[in-house]
Structures are given as structure tokens and as C-alpha cells.
Enzyme design. Structure first.
Site, PDB file in Angstrom:
ATOM      1  N   LYS A   1      14.932   9.558  -5.159  1.00 57.68           N
ATOM      2  CA  LYS A   1      16.189   9.075  -5.726  1.00 57.68           C
ATOM      3  C   LYS A   1      15.976   8.796  -7.207  1.00 57.68           C
ATOM      4  CE  LYS A   1      18.409   6.465  -2.874  1.00 57.68           C
ATOM      5  NZ  LYS A   1      18.847   5.299  -2.071  1.00 57.68           N
ATOM      6  N   GLN A   2      17.057   8.865  -7.972  1.00 59.17           N
ATOM      7  CA  GLN A   2      16.958   8.542  -9.392  1.00 59.17           C
ATOM      8  C   GLN A   2      18.084   7.612  -9.777  1.00 59.17           C
ATOM      9  OE1 GLN A   2      16.007  11.764 -12.041  1.00 59.17           O
ATOM     10  NE2 GLN A   2      17.215  10.908 -13.716  1.00 59.17           N
TER      11      GLN A   2
ATOM     12  N   GLU B   1      17.389   3.104 -14.252  1.00 55.66           N
ATOM     13  CA  GLU B   1      16.178   2.495 -14.800  1.00 55.66           C
ATOM     14  C   GLU B   1      14.890   3.174 -14.360  1.00 55.66           C
ATOM     15  OE1 GLU B   1      16.018  -0.104 -16.960  1.00 55.66           O
ATOM     16  OE2 GLU B   1      18.204  -0.110 -17.096  1.00 55.66           O
ATOM     17  N   ALA B   2      14.945   3.894 -13.241  1.00 59.96           N
ATOM     18  CA  ALA B   2      13.693   4.424 -12.686  1.00 59.96           C
ATOM     19  C   ALA B   2      13.941   5.611 -11.771  1.00 59.96           C
ATOM     20  CB  ALA B   2      12.978   3.321 -11.909  1.00 59.96           C
TER      21      ALA B   2
ATOM     22  N   LYS C   1       7.940   3.635  -7.467  1.00 58.02           N
ATOM     23  CA  LYS C   1       9.009   3.380  -8.438  1.00 58.02           C
ATOM     24  C   LYS C   1       8.428   3.534  -9.839  1.00 58.02           C
ATOM     25  CE  LYS C   1      12.486  -0.052  -9.765  1.00 58.02           C
ATOM     26  NZ  LYS C   1      13.083  -1.369  -9.422  1.00 58.02           N
TER      27      LYS C   1
ATOM     28  N   ASP D   1      20.421  -8.641  -8.948  1.00 57.10           N
ATOM     29  CA  ASP D   1      21.238  -7.440  -8.689  1.00 57.10           C
ATOM     30  C   ASP D   1      21.559  -7.347  -7.196  1.00 57.10           C
ATOM     31  OD1 ASP D   1      22.625  -5.112  -9.198  1.00 57.10           O
ATOM     32  OD2 ASP D   1      20.839  -3.833  -9.275  1.00 57.10           O
TER      33      ASP D   1
END
Length: 239
Positions: free
Chosen positions: A9-10, A13-14, A29, A133
Site C-alpha cells: 500500500k502507499q 507519508e510512507a 513501513k 490519527d
């Protein structure tokens, strides 16, 4: 070190990769370099955020909040290696399944889920962990006894796993806890507007759990939450 890293996954932030590390399913990550920042500043900010994330994961384990196990922190490559839950579903996707009628008794499932979320966030705050978050995408559900053939999540004994502590920090400030709750409320309203009572149930569980920390001032946190919520509404009205 890690065999056959594959992009999973993208985000903003990372990048997240999956691989086998020391024979274990692993999530890696890797934080991006921010080229608009001075390189030294970017390195310091990234290192601090990686430290905070790793610390929060370790502290969660210590207080009984389920998180991925931490395997390795690599500052040079901007990476954290952690446990990958191969059989899991995000809370976001779980709720979507329920509302589509794909997962059994929706009311009972949502009640149970709300209680899990509220009690878990309360544990975080009692331990002075600000997540930063809180969204339904940053929570996983995993079966206690995984069975690859059982696709019905409501029929399984499931646990809530908190993930993505990239914006987390240690703080005992009641207002920061209120902001954490407000972020969660806004995330639920915007993502799950077909569940109008979900956050109320989460907040009820958060407020009424029997505290293990006598010094935790739940009234102050809830008052700060209401203040933050009022400021948010005022901004919305003014535009």
C-alpha cells in the site's frame, strides 16, 4: 534481511511493503523523503516520528492494547519492520460489509465494535498515548483463532488492533485527548454517515469504562472534547 519485498500500500507519508523477516510475515513501513524540506530537517523530523511510532507501539503492548509486534527499526532506511496480520480487515471495511448486509446482525455487530473502540481509546489515553490519527482505516480486526476459510467476520471471536502511530506522541494534556476524540468523530461522520449513532456509542463506552487509573480525569477530557467540537462547528459555520 527481508525476502522479496512486495508493495502492499502507499500513503501520503510512507510506502508499506510485505515480506518475510526471520520467517515471519512482516509489514515494512518506509517513510518518504520530503524534498521540499531541508535534508537535515527532514532527517530529524523523520527520525523523531519513527521513534514516536516505535515507542507508542511498545507502550501499547505494555498496557494491553493490541498492536503489531515490533521487529526492527532502521533509521538509515527510514523503515519500521512489524508484524503483518495476513488475516485481517480494517474497521472501515468491516462497517461497510455490515451496512451492505454481508455480515449478519448489523446492530449487535456495531454495538460490539463501538464498545471495543471506545474502551481501547480510553486505555490509550489513560496511558498518556495520543494516537493523532484515529480513523476507521487505522484500526484492524483480527480473529483470535484465524481460519482462512471463514469469511464471515461477525461469526468469529475478533480483537481490535490499533495501527499507524506515525503521528502519535506521549502527552497527558486533556485537550490533546479531546482533539483525538474529535478527529475520530469527524472520521466516523465523514466515512460512515450511514451509522449516525456509532460515535455516540463509542463515546459512551469511552466514558463509562471502569478506570484503572484513579488520576485520570474523564470529566476534564470530555469537557475539552466539547470545547474542541464547538470550535470545529464554529469554523464550519464561518467557513
Amino acid at each position: 534481511m527481508c525476502e522479496e519485498m512486495k508493495l502492499f500500500k502507499q500513503g501520503a507519508e510512507a510506502k508499506l511493503f510485505v515480506c518475510n523477516y526471520l520467517g515471519k510475515p512482516t509489514l515494512v513501513k518506509e517513510r518518504f523523503k520530503k524534498h521540499y524540506r531541508h535534508p537535515a530537517l527532514d532527517e530529524n523530523i523523520t527520525k523523531e516520528r519513527i521513534k514516536n511510532e516505535a515507542r507508542s507501539i511498545v507502550r501499547c503492548k505494555a498496557v494491553g492494547v493490541k498492536t503489531p509486534s515490533l521487529y526492527l527499526v532502521d533509521f538509515e532506511r527510514r523503515r519500521i519492520y512489524m508484524q503483518h496480520f495476513e488475516i485481517s480487515i480494517t474497521v472501515k471495511d468491516f462497517i461497510i460489509q455490515i451496512k451492505k448486509g454481508e455480515s449478519g446482525d448489523s446492530d449487535a455487530s456495531l454495538d460490539s465494535l463501538a464498545r471495543k473502540i471506545g474502551e481501547t481509546v480510553r486505555k490509550l489515553h489513560e496511558s498518556n498515548i495520543i494516537h493523532g490519527d484515529l480513523t476507521s482505516s487505522n484500526m484492524l480486526l483480527v480473529p483470535k483463532n484465524p481460519s482462512p476459510n471463514d469469511a464471515n467476520w461477525t461469526q468469529q471471536d475478533i480483537e481490535l488492533v490499533m495501527i499507524d502511530f506515525g503521528l502519535s506522541r506521549s502527552d497527558s494534556n486533556a485537550e490533546d485527548m479531546g482533539v483525538d476524540l474529535y478527529v475520530l468523530e469527524r472520521a466516523i461522520i465523514s466515512t460512515h454517515n450511514d451509522c449516525p449513532n456509532l460515535f455516540t456509542q463509542v463515546l459512551d463506552a469511552y466514558s463509562n469504562i471502569k478506570s484503572k487509573k484513579k488520576s485520570f480525569n474523564i470529566k476534564e477530557v470530555l469537557n475539552k472534547f466539547e470545547e474542541v467540537r464547538a470550535r470545529g462547528r464554529k469554523r464550519t459555520m464561518v467557513g
